[in-house]
Design a protein around this motif. Structure first.
Motif, mmCIF file in Angstrom:
data_model
loop_
_atom_site.group_PDB
_atom_site.id
_atom_site.type_symbol
_atom_site.label_atom_id
_atom_site.label_comp_id
_atom_site.label_asym_id
_atom_site.label_seq_id
_atom_site.Cartn_x
_atom_site.Cartn_y
_atom_site.Cartn_z
ATOM 1 N N LEU A 258 0.845 -1.188 0.000
ATOM 2 C CA LEU A 258 0.000 0.000 0.000
ATOM 3 C C LEU A 258 0.881 1.239 0.000
ATOM 4 O O LEU A 258 1.690 1.434 0.914
ATOM 5 C CB LEU A 258 -0.916 0.005 1.231
ATOM 6 N N ASP A 259 0.737 2.080 -1.031
ATOM 7 C CA ASP A 259 1.467 3.342 -1.095
ATOM 8 C C ASP A 259 0.558 4.458 -0.616
ATOM 9 O O ASP A 259 -0.453 4.773 -1.259
ATOM 10 C CB ASP A 259 1.939 3.626 -2.522
ATOM 11 N N THR A 260 0.918 5.062 0.509
ATOM 12 C CA THR A 260 0.124 6.165 1.061
ATOM 13 C C THR A 260 0.759 7.515 0.762
ATOM 14 O O THR A 260 0.256 8.542 1.214
ATOM 15 C CB THR A 260 -0.029 6.016 2.582
ATOM 16 N N THR A 261 1.872 7.540 0.012
ATOM 17 C CA THR A 261 2.626 8.776 -0.186
ATOM 18 C C THR A 261 2.223 9.544 -1.435
ATOM 19 O O THR A 261 2.312 10.766 -1.471
ATOM 20 C CB THR A 261 4.134 8.490 -0.268
ATOM 21 N N GLY A 262 1.842 8.847 -2.482
ATOM 22 C CA GLY A 262 1.565 9.511 -3.742
ATOM 23 C C GLY A 262 2.816 9.974 -4.463
ATOM 24 O O GLY A 262 2.734 10.696 -5.465
ATOM 25 N N VAL A 263 3.992 9.564 -3.991
ATOM 26 C CA VAL A 263 5.267 9.893 -4.634
ATOM 27 C C VAL A 263 5.557 8.807 -5.674
ATOM 28 O O VAL A 263 5.603 7.611 -5.327
ATOM 29 C CB VAL A 263 6.409 9.973 -3.603
ATOM 30 N N LEU A 264 5.764 9.181 -6.919
ATOM 31 C CA LEU A 264 5.834 8.189 -7.998
ATOM 32 C C LEU A 264 6.934 7.161 -7.796
ATOM 33 O O LEU A 264 6.736 5.973 -8.078
ATOM 34 C CB LEU A 264 6.033 8.906 -9.332
ATOM 35 N N ALA A 265 8.095 7.593 -7.301
ATOM 36 C CA ALA A 265 9.177 6.650 -7.076
ATOM 37 C C ALA A 265 8.781 5.615 -6.032
ATOM 38 O O ALA A 265 9.157 4.440 -6.116
ATOM 39 C CB ALA A 265 10.441 7.389 -6.632
ATOM 40 N N VAL A 266 8.006 6.038 -5.055
ATOM 41 C CA VAL A 266 7.548 5.115 -4.009
ATOM 42 C C VAL A 266 6.494 4.165 -4.568
ATOM 43 O O VAL A 266 6.492 2.969 -4.256
ATOM 44 C CB VAL A 266 7.003 5.900 -2.798
ATOM 45 N N THR A 267 5.606 4.684 -5.400
ATOM 46 C CA THR A 267 4.600 3.821 -6.035
ATOM 47 C C THR A 267 5.281 2.698 -6.816
ATOM 48 O O THR A 267 4.861 1.536 -6.764
ATOM 49 C CB THR A 267 3.699 4.638 -6.970
ATOM 50 N N ARG A 268 6.349 3.033 -7.530
ATOM 51 C CA ARG A 268 7.090 2.023 -8.291
ATOM 52 C C ARG A 268 7.736 1.020 -7.340
ATOM 53 O O ARG A 268 7.719 -0.203 -7.601
ATOM 54 C CB ARG A 268 8.147 2.707 -9.158
ATOM 55 N N GLN A 269 8.308 1.482 -6.237
ATOM 56 C CA GLN A 269 8.907 0.565 -5.258
ATOM 57 C C GLN A 269 7.855 -0.386 -4.688
ATOM 58 O O GLN A 269 8.118 -1.581 -4.509
ATOM 59 C CB GLN A 269 9.555 1.356 -4.121
ATOM 60 N N ALA A 270 6.672 0.149 -4.407
ATOM 61 C CA ALA A 270 5.600 -0.694 -3.879
ATOM 62 C C ALA A 270 5.234 -1.793 -4.870
ATOM 63 O O ALA A 270 5.072 -2.968 -4.502
ATOM 64 C CB ALA A 270 4.378 0.158 -3.549
ATOM 65 N N ALA A 271 5.134 -1.438 -6.148
ATOM 66 C CA ALA A 271 4.806 -2.436 -7.166
ATOM 67 C C ALA A 271 5.914 -3.474 -7.301
ATOM 68 O O ALA A 271 5.647 -4.682 -7.436
ATOM 69 C CB ALA A 271 4.555 -1.744 -8.501
ATOM 70 N N ASP A 272 7.160 -3.021 -7.260
ATOM 71 C CA ASP A 272 8.288 -3.939 -7.422
ATOM 72 C C ASP A 272 8.488 -4.859 -6.219
ATOM 73 O O ASP A 272 9.220 -5.844 -6.310
ATOM 74 C CB ASP A 272 9.575 -3.147 -7.672
ATOM 75 N N SER A 273 7.842 -4.551 -5.108
ATOM 76 C CA SER A 273 7.997 -5.365 -3.897
ATOM 77 C C SER A 273 6.977 -6.500 -3.808
ATOM 78 O O SER A 273 6.980 -7.265 -2.843
ATOM 79 C CB SER A 273 7.868 -4.485 -2.655
ATOM 80 N N LEU A 274 6.125 -6.639 -4.844
ATOM 81 C CA LEU A 274 5.046 -7.619 -4.794
ATOM 82 C C LEU A 274 5.517 -9.039 -5.091
ATOM 83 O O LEU A 274 6.409 -9.269 -5.897
ATOM 84 C CB LEU A 274 3.955 -7.263 -5.806
#
Length: 366
Positions: A258-274
């Motif tokens: 779950l990305d609660t930041t809305g920061v694009l780099a973090v969104t990508r990290q969240a997806a890559d951690s799946l």
């Protein structure tokens, strides 16, 4: 009548405390004496007009208070009832009728227009309109007129000065886990960003019996709190690669990120951690028009999913009482997150929220 309120008069300007006029509630409105209102990142992005609204306006959308009067068509509450306030919706479109009011076809107009449907406002100053009905409520004011669909009656013994954030930030985080992603006992979860929304997500994941709950942030103080709230592991993403660390901790990755930041780099990290067949949920609020990129070649065979989430897919009248029950059971210890500020210190509250010093500031009223 007159009320004290915090007004934003122009883009990126601080809140100004002023006495303004409040009209009588319309048939489908409830007049509330506000006890407290949480400070949310969404208030900051409309103050700065990242999401444009009518100005000048009174914001605030995590209110709790006591009913003063009700419009002629309101039957859900009566004077002296204690209420927590949620988001607004039309109640008539297919999404509302299908039990998905967070995706109301008129969501933006009902929550961000800062006017009624007819263009009028409940607040005025020297005969000029002041925006009202932000998320159906505009609770940075002593008194306000609220959409009946935003009102949730709660028990008389609950602490209203504490529970306002259940109306948005905390229901968004907890709802993302419980409603949107459907996390269950034994699941693995990573929460990116441990502010109020992320903290609520961690508490909800712990309440479900998730076996691995990984909190990712850049503030050590918030990561320490995340441990206290139920995180089994923490990662400071300034010090180590969160994707690599999550894979070390879980083997293949997490089932839910779950990305609660809305920061694009973090969104990508969240997806890559799946893990395989994992799901990433986004509840942060990037500016309109923002685009993200994902690797879709090698990851094609992993069957992962991306899901945007509004208001935790909650129906406020059903979900807020559930959160109150979790609080009563000690599974949603909101009191660990908050610091209260009088209305006169509202700009300090926003500054402390932006710096990360306070997870959930709450504005209180006399």
């Amino acid at each position: 009548m007159q009320t004290l309120a915090a007004i934003v008069r122009a883009t990126k300007q601080p809140f100004e405390i002023a006495t303004i006029d409040l009209d009588a509630p319309r048939p489908d409105e409830v007049q509330i004496r506000v006890i407290a209102a949480g400070v949310c990142h969404t208030d900051a992005i409309v103050r700065d007009q990242i999401y444009p609204t009518f100005l000048p306006a009174v914001f605030g959308h995590e209110g709790a208070g006591v009913v003063v009067a009700v419009g002629s068509a309101v039957t859900s509450v009566k004077p002296d009832d204690k209420v927590v306030l949620g988001f607004n919706s039309c109640g008539q479109c297919l999404k509302c009728l299908g039990g998905k009011p967070a995706y109301c076809e008129k969501f933006y107009d009902r929550n961000f227009a800062c006017t009624r449907d007819d263009g009028s406002t409940a607040f005025s100053e020297d005969g000029e309109q002041v925006g009202s009905h932000f998320f159906g409520q505009s609770t940075f004011a002593n008194y306000t007129n609220v959409s009946a669909r935003s009102v949730v009656k709660v028990d008389d013994d609950v602490p209203l000065e504490l529970l306002g954030p259940l109306g948005c930030g905390l229901s968004t985080g907890a709802g993302a886990i419980l409603n949107s992603l459907g996390v269950r006992a034994g699941d693995t979860v990573a929460v990116f960003g441990t502010g109020a929304v992320g903290s609520a997500a961690i508490m909800a994941a712990a309440a479900t019996g998730s076996t691995t709950i990984i909190a990712v942030d850049i503030h050590n103080s918030r990561l320490e709190m995340a441990r206290e709230l139920g995180a089994t592991h923490t990662i400071n993403s300034k010090d180590e690669d969160p994707v690599e660390k999550i894979k070390q901790l879980t083997g293949d990755g997490v089932q839910f990120a779950l990305d609660t930041t809305g920061v694009l780099a973090v969104t990508r990290q969240a997806a890559d951690s799946l893990a395989i067949n994992g799901t990433v949920g986004l509840v942060g609020a990037p500016a309109p028009g923002t685009e993200a990129t994902f690797e879709v070649g090698a990851s094609l065979v992993r069957g992962w999913k991306f899901q945007t989430i509004i208001e935790g897919d909650a129906v406020p009248q059903e979900f807020i009482p559930r959160l109150v029950h979790l609080w009563r059971q000690g599974k949603l210890p909101i009191e660990k997150l908050v610091r209260t500020y009088p209305l006169e210190q509202i700009n300090d509250a926003f500054a402390d929220s932006a710096s990360g010093e306070v997870i959930k500031p709450i504005i209180t009223f006399p």
